[in-house]
Design a protein around this motif. Structure first.
Motif, mmCIF file in Angstrom:
data_model
loop_
_atom_site.group_PDB
_atom_site.id
_atom_site.type_symbol
_atom_site.label_atom_id
_atom_site.label_comp_id
_atom_site.label_asym_id
_atom_site.label_seq_id
_atom_site.Cartn_x
_atom_site.Cartn_y
_atom_site.Cartn_z
ATOM 1 N N LEU A 1 -7.417 -6.012 0.444
ATOM 2 C CA LEU A 1 -8.456 -6.261 1.294
ATOM 3 C C LEU A 1 -9.751 -6.579 0.425
ATOM 4 C CD1 LEU A 1 -7.915 -3.190 3.849
ATOM 5 C CD2 LEU A 1 -7.728 -5.777 4.181
ATOM 6 N N THR A 2 -9.889 -6.215 -0.636
ATOM 7 C CA THR A 2 -11.212 -6.172 -1.495
ATOM 8 C C THR A 2 -11.195 -7.305 -2.400
ATOM 9 O OG1 THR A 2 -10.575 -4.720 -2.945
ATOM 10 C CG2 THR A 2 -11.672 -3.659 -1.132
ATOM 11 N N GLY A 3 -9.964 -7.499 -3.017
ATOM 12 C CA GLY A 3 -9.726 -8.565 -4.012
ATOM 13 C C GLY A 3 -10.570 -8.320 -5.045
ATOM 14 N N ALA A 4 -10.936 -7.089 -5.305
ATOM 15 C CA ALA A 4 -11.564 -6.762 -6.538
ATOM 16 C C ALA A 4 -10.784 -5.987 -7.484
ATOM 17 C CB ALA A 4 -12.875 -6.147 -6.247
ATOM 18 N N LEU A 5 -10.594 -6.537 -8.622
ATOM 19 C CA LEU A 5 -9.453 -5.772 -9.435
ATOM 20 C C LEU A 5 -10.228 -4.554 -10.020
ATOM 21 C CD1 LEU A 5 -6.586 -5.756 -10.832
ATOM 22 C CD2 LEU A 5 -7.570 -7.355 -12.566
ATOM 23 N N THR A 6 -11.352 -4.713 -10.191
ATOM 24 C CA THR A 6 -12.223 -3.705 -11.128
ATOM 25 C C THR A 6 -12.149 -2.209 -10.364
ATOM 26 O OG1 THR A 6 -14.223 -4.376 -9.965
ATOM 27 C CG2 THR A 6 -13.623 -5.074 -12.213
ATOM 28 N N TYR A 7 -12.053 -2.364 -8.900
ATOM 29 C CA TYR A 7 -11.912 -1.277 -8.248
ATOM 30 C C TYR A 7 -10.627 -0.374 -7.881
ATOM 31 C CZ TYR A 7 -16.947 -1.713 -6.946
ATOM 32 O OH TYR A 7 -18.132 -1.785 -6.913
ATOM 33 N N VAL A 8 -9.486 -1.057 -8.757
ATOM 34 C CA VAL A 8 -8.243 -0.421 -8.502
ATOM 35 C C VAL A 8 -8.191 0.967 -9.050
ATOM 36 C CG1 VAL A 8 -5.682 -0.559 -9.497
ATOM 37 C CG2 VAL A 8 -7.040 -2.671 -8.544
ATOM 38 N N LEU A 9 -8.772 1.275 -10.286
ATOM 39 C CA LEU A 9 -8.776 2.693 -10.859
ATOM 40 C C LEU A 9 -9.430 3.521 -10.018
ATOM 41 C CD1 LEU A 9 -8.092 4.338 -13.393
ATOM 42 C CD2 LEU A 9 -10.026 3.537 -14.386
ATOM 43 N N PRO A 10 -10.856 3.509 -9.487
ATOM 44 C CA PRO A 10 -11.372 4.208 -8.688
ATOM 45 C C PRO A 10 -10.471 4.764 -7.395
ATOM 46 C CG PRO A 10 -12.736 2.544 -8.738
ATOM 47 C CD PRO A 10 -11.651 2.632 -9.754
ATOM 48 N N ILE A 11 -9.797 3.616 -6.937
ATOM 49 C CA ILE A 11 -8.999 3.881 -5.574
ATOM 50 C C ILE A 11 -7.657 4.611 -6.133
ATOM 51 C CG2 ILE A 11 -7.499 2.563 -4.000
ATOM 52 C CD1 ILE A 11 -9.456 0.241 -4.249
ATOM 53 N N MET A 12 -7.238 4.343 -7.035
ATOM 54 C CA MET A 12 -5.909 5.055 -7.418
ATOM 55 C C MET A 12 -6.191 6.515 -7.800
ATOM 56 S SD MET A 12 -4.056 2.478 -10.157
ATOM 57 C CE MET A 12 -2.954 3.612 -10.662
ATOM 58 N N ILE A 13 -7.441 6.927 -8.262
ATOM 59 C CA ILE A 13 -7.854 8.187 -8.657
ATOM 60 C C ILE A 13 -8.269 8.922 -7.328
ATOM 61 C CG2 ILE A 13 -9.744 9.615 -9.537
ATOM 62 C CD1 ILE A 13 -10.016 7.554 -11.844
ATOM 63 N N SER A 14 -8.941 8.411 -6.398
ATOM 64 C CA SER A 14 -9.250 8.974 -4.974
ATOM 65 C C SER A 14 -7.658 9.378 -4.221
ATOM 66 C CB SER A 14 -10.269 8.226 -4.302
ATOM 67 O OG SER A 14 -9.662 7.038 -3.947
ATOM 68 N N VAL A 15 -7.036 8.350 -4.306
ATOM 69 C CA VAL A 15 -5.887 8.490 -3.431
ATOM 70 C C VAL A 15 -4.866 9.476 -4.121
ATOM 71 C CG1 VAL A 15 -3.529 7.352 -2.966
ATOM 72 C CG2 VAL A 15 -5.588 6.138 -2.682
ATOM 73 N N MET A 16 -4.884 9.591 -5.527
ATOM 74 C CA MET A 16 -4.125 10.734 -6.034
ATOM 75 C C MET A 16 -4.505 12.266 -5.754
ATOM 76 S SD MET A 16 -3.716 11.226 -10.102
ATOM 77 C CE MET A 16 -5.513 11.465 -10.247
ATOM 78 N N ILE A 17 -6.096 12.326 -5.951
ATOM 79 C CA ILE A 17 -6.461 13.587 -5.656
ATOM 80 C C ILE A 17 -6.376 13.793 -4.046
ATOM 81 C CG2 ILE A 17 -8.676 14.960 -5.483
ATOM 82 C CD1 ILE A 17 -9.636 13.388 -8.092
ATOM 83 N N SER A 18 -6.467 12.830 -3.188
ATOM 84 C CA SER A 18 -6.305 13.091 -1.657
ATOM 85 C C SER A 18 -4.966 13.620 -1.533
ATOM 86 C CB SER A 18 -6.601 11.713 -0.897
ATOM 87 O OG SER A 18 -6.220 11.860 0.286
ATOM 88 N N LYS A 19 -3.869 13.014 -2.046
ATOM 89 C CA LYS A 19 -2.427 13.432 -1.813
ATOM 90 C C LYS A 19 -2.359 14.600 -2.352
ATOM 91 C CE LYS A 19 2.380 12.446 -2.669
ATOM 92 N NZ LYS A 19 2.767 13.048 -1.387
ATOM 93 N N TRP A 20 -2.673 15.303 -3.576
ATOM 94 C CA TRP A 20 -2.630 16.537 -4.149
ATOM 95 C C TRP A 20 -3.141 17.637 -3.115
ATOM 96 C CZ3 TRP A 20 -3.857 15.372 -9.995
ATOM 97 C CH2 TRP A 20 -2.846 14.798 -10.477
ATOM 98 N N VAL A 21 -4.357 17.230 -2.640
ATOM 99 C CA VAL A 21 -5.015 18.381 -1.643
ATOM 100 C C VAL A 21 -4.355 18.287 -0.480
ATOM 101 C CG1 VAL A 21 -7.220 18.762 -0.761
ATOM 102 C CG2 VAL A 21 -7.356 17.738 -3.107
ATOM 103 N N GLY A 22 -3.837 17.118 -0.005
ATOM 104 C CA GLY A 22 -3.210 17.400 1.192
ATOM 105 C C GLY A 22 -1.989 18.041 1.153
#
Length: 920
Positions: free
Chosen positions: A639-660
């Motif tokens: 959606l974003t086409g921004a490779l530089t934002y893959v790492l923060p997206i991965m971090i937030s998704v990982m933490i979200s799954k752990w908390v969920g």
């Protein structure tokens, strides 16, 4: 000795038992003596020494010896060397057979060697027809509605079909036939991708027009037309406020006062929103009830091997498409992404019907549906790779490498079709597809982690709230009908949405504006980028809209309309993320010399981009509610086409799954599968994941035991009328077959569908009137039985059912159900039947029903064996002294099975099956 060595080289194996002959005369004498010796042995088998029958007896012996291939004029010892293949040009008949695929036998033995005495064909390496007595799964009829398929049988049937098809592939015609057969799946996938792209574009255009119709209409000024949306009507205007062709409802009625304009536009907004939602609910109720909800829980269950008739039919496809347009246009907090997966699977099912080889095999059909599901996500997000991963991670039960390649082709075709149609006239696949020009800074990892935590908390709370609402509606009897419920929720949503600027517009438009970077925004509909927008008032409005969206989405998801939860979750996450981004922006502006900002922010360039916080928040909240990880990261990246934002997206998704997962390991779709009581066993839940779900006990404590509630059939002693009576008086899905009541040796398992077909169906031998009701039926070999006056049911019986010892761990049995997709497992000890475990039993244990059964055991069991296990022929069985009936061998709680009408597999009368949507 030279003669012996030459004969060994000519074909005899080197063995001490091989005779040696010094001359051709000795070989002939040995052959003649051997034939006489064989004839004498055959004479010993005869019991009639009458001279009148002596000649005929000798003729029979000569015939048998003549048919022996080892005694057929062997003037030379038989050679076992491989013969050289002849060229197709050596004989005209071989040249003709190379094109037609025909094969001429070399001698009489080539014809008779594959033919049995009963006229059936025995198995052969070249794929000839198989004799079910020797090899093969037997005969089956079509699956009934709301039952599970037999994966092993379906794949066995497919292997036999391919073996027969490949046997003629050595000719040109056979090669073309094989090529056409292999291309059928690709034709279905290409047609599905094209149809999904076309339908997605049509749904987008129709949704935009109806959604804008709540605010006004396009007049004929400047070449406009009534059927155009606001964006199409005002195409070419950077600011839509300057568009002359768009008429708001206040302008159409000639109202110019501020209060009058607000009231008349508010009235039309609520009226049309209510009309669209009620129309969608009526469509679903009257024409296709399976078109409700997102359809993803049902798709997961279907791909897991469950049969739901009409769920993927043409009527469901049309109703889902029209209802989705109306439901999304109503402005309710729902999305079209999940329902588009259902639409794509419906398209695939329509094209599958054109090819009987795929349509008649349930396993192959599910492979095609897994690939087609990827195209739905591809057109929903404009993310072909994300669609493939979504199908792999969330939907598919069985996903081999070839299915991944097929998913890729189908998703790519759908995305190319949607790109070519360009429904938004922007060159983008979806409305909220954006790109960012700046990167992120190290200190922003802290707010990104906070968004991940918030996403996990949102996911856990949303699933609990949504399930509570669903259970409350199911248990409350005074609630109105489903259409009235939709009308109430739609009206309340419209009344509250309109006064709030961020909730008034369509969810896709809201997400698009929240994602967009202010430097690239053209039409600032929500005022997020104007001077002074970065304030605490804007933050409060964003948070307020997110909270209201949470409650509205929790109530809306589950109503009897097409509704998805993906886009509402992304919108709530984007609202929260944008608010946090604006807060960080205010903090950076207020304290530019803060140590974190001083070394990483450049003075003349905006340091904080709130739009990036919105998309990271959307990914985190979506991960919290669905518990997906990799596919969400890829979808967000595409959606974003921004490779530089893959790492923060991965971090937030990982933490979200752990908390969920701290709330519950189930996502929203798995929770609805459990609520609907669909018999879905997640193949990914294995090993340590099963430890809290499966008790560490032997399978014998869970299975239905032979000496308690299990009803079986004996090998003999049945007639057509007695079997018909058993089917009429028992509602079970199948019956184990044993030798006799005393030995109880397991012979196989016969399903109710096959037995009913033989006894009741017009195509069955018994029901066609050919056999009287007192005809004897049997399930084992009866050498003296007359095939014309008896009924042999062995072809319809599973003679090789999957068995385990009764002392096997329950974890092992559960793994069989998960990995092999079987419907039942029989337990036997040294061939003696002990009990039966079905897919539904395992589902009960994994969903916590085991605790309720323990309570029922404590209340009802008096310490001995429970009940009389009846045998198929009406014979009684002695009570099992001292052995319990098993955890599931008791009557279920009345409230749990209340009102549920389908039957269970191989169960006693107290286990009338489960409910909503029906269970195996």
């Amino acid at each position: 000795m030279a003669s012996r060595s030459s004969m060994m080289d000519d074909g005899y194996p080197s063995s001490s038992a091989t005779p040696a002959f010094d001359s051709q005369h000795e070989w002939e004498e040995h052959r003649r003596a051997t034939i006489d010796h064989d004839r004498d042995e055959l004479d010993l088998l005869g019991e009639d020494d009458d001279n009148n029958n002596h000649n005929s007896h000798d003729n029979d012996n000569d015939m048998i010896l003549h048919e022996d291939p080892l005694r057929d004029d062997l003037n030379q010892p038989m050679s076992f060397k491989r013969k050289q293949k002849q060229s197709i040009f050596s004989q005209p008949s071989r040249l003709f057979s190379a094109f037609t695929g025909g094969r001429s036998p070399r001698n009489s033995h080539d014809i008779s060697s594959n033919t049995r005495l009963d006229g059936t064909q025995s198995g052969s390496k070249d794929g000839g027809p198989m004799d079910w007595y020797v090899e093969g799964p037997g005969r089956r009829v079509g699956y009934e509605d709301l039952t599970a398929i037999d994966w092993i049988f379906e794949y066995t049937k497919e292997r036999q079909r391919l073996r027969m098809l490949s046997s003629g592939s050595n000719s040109l015609v056979g090669w073309i036939r094989l090529l056409l057969d292999n291309s059928q799946a690709w034709i279905v996938l290409l047609l599905t991708g094209l149809a999904t792209g076309l339908l997605a574009a049509a749904i987008d255009v129709a949704t935009d027009w109806l959604a804008d119709l709540k605010f006004g209409f396009c007049s004929t000024v400047d070449g406009g037309a009534f059927h155009l949306s606001k964006s199409s009507c005002c195409l070419g205007y950077e600011d839509h406020a300057q568009c002359q062709g768009w008429y708001p409802w206040a302008k159409a009625f000639g109202i110019h006062s501020g209060g009058g304009k607000w009231f008349i536009e508010y009235f039309f907004y609520v009226l049309l929103a209510l009309s669209f939602a009620v129309s969608a609910a009526i469509l679903v109720k009257e024409y296709a009830i399976y078109a409700k909800h997102s359809g993803i829980p049902e798709i997961k269950t279907v791909l897991g091997g469950f049969v739901m008739r009409r769920f993927l039919g043409i009527q469901t496809l049309v109703t889902k498409s029209l209802g989705l347009v109306l439901a999304v246009a109503s402005g309710m907090w729902l999305g079209k992404e999940g329902p588009l997966v259902h639409v794509a699977c419906c398209c695939a099912n329509v094209f599958i019907k054109l090819f009987p080889s795929i349509n008649n095999n349930e396993a192959r059909k599910r492979e095609i549906l897994s690939a087609a599901a990827a195209s739905g996500i591809s057109v929903a997000f404009g993310s072909p790779i994300g669609g493939v991963l979504f199908s792999l991670e969330q939907l598919s039960y069985y996903f081999p490498d070839k299915t991944m390649w097929q998913s890729f082709v189908c998703a790519m075709t759908a995305a190319v079709t949607l790109q070519a149609l360009d429904p938004f006239r922007s060159g983008k696949l979806v409305l909220y597809q954006v790109k960012y020009s700046s990167g992120w800074h190290g200190f922003e990892l802290v707010p990104f982690v906070l968004l991940g935590i918030a996403g996990g908390i949102y996911g856990g709370l949303f699933i609990k709230a949504n399930m509570r609402v669903a259970e409350w509606k199911k248990s409350t009897r005074w609630l109105p009908g489903p259409v009235t419920q939709v009308a109430i929720v739609a009206g309340l949503t419209a009344l509250i949405n309109y006064p709030n600027t961020y909730m008034r517009a369509q969810t896709s438009e809201l997400v698009s504006n929240l994602f967009t970077e202010c430097a690239k925004i053209v039409d600032d509909q929500f005022g997020l980028c104007k001077t002074g927008a970065a304030s605490f008032g804007t933050i409060a409005l964003l948070i307020f809209a997110a909270v209201l969206g949470f409650f509205f989405a929790a109530v809306t998801f589950g109503l009897q309309i097409p509704a998805g939860i993906i886009l509402p979750s992304m919108a709530i996450g984007a609202l929260t993320g944008r608010a946090l981004g604006i807060l960080m922006e205010l903090f950076q502006r207020a304290a530019p010399n803060f140590p974190l900002f001083l070394h990483q922010c450049e003075p003349d360039i905006p340091c904080i981009t709130p739009g990036t916080y919105a998309i990271i928040g959307a990914a985190a909240f979506l991960a919290g509610v669905t518990r997906m990880t990799v596919s969400i990261v890829v979808i967000t990246f595409e959606l974003t086409g921004a490779l530089t934002y893959v790492l923060p997206i991965m971090i937030s998704v990982m933490i979200s799954k752990w908390v969920g997962d701290a709330f519950s390991r189930r996502g929203i779709y798995e929770s609805w599968i459990g609520f609907q009581s669909y018999p879905y066993l997640d193949p990914n839940n294995s090993g340590e994941d099963l430890s809290p779900l499966i008790p560490d006990v032997p399978a014998s404590q869970i299975m239905t035991r032979l000496d308690s509630d299990l009803i079986v059939l004996t090998a003999t002693g049945h007639t057509i009328s007695s079997l018909q009576k058993i089917l009429e008086t028992t509602p079970y899905r199948g019956y184990p077959v044993i030798s006799n009541p005393r030995d109880a040796v397991l012979l196989g398992y016969i399903s109710r569908a096959e037995l009913s077909y033989i006894l009741f169906s017009p195509g069955g031998r018994a029901a066609a009137g050919r056999l009287p009701p007192e005809t004897e039926c049997f399930f084992s070999h009866q050498p003296l039985a007359d095939p014309l006056t008896t009924l042999d049911l062995r072809p319809w019986m599973d003679q090789t059912p999957l068995t385990l010892p009764g002392r096997s761990p329950l974890h092992l049995a559960v793994s069989y159900f998960q990995k092999l997709g079987v419907r039942y497992v029989l337990f036997a000890e040294r061939g003696v039947l002990q009990g039966l475990l079905t897919r539904k039993d395992v589902w009960h244990v994994m969903n916590g029903a085991e605790e309720r059964v323990r309570d029922a055991d404590a209340d009802t069991d008096d310490g001995g064996g429970r009940g009389n296990g009846r045998m198929g022929g009406g014979r009684g069985r002695e009570e099992g002294g001292g052995e319990s009936a098993g955890l599931l061998g008791v009557e279920r709680s009345r409230d749990y099975f209340q009102g549920q009408g389908t039957t269970r597999e191989g169960r006693s009368g107290s286990f009338a099956g489960s409910s909503e949507g029906g269970i195996l």
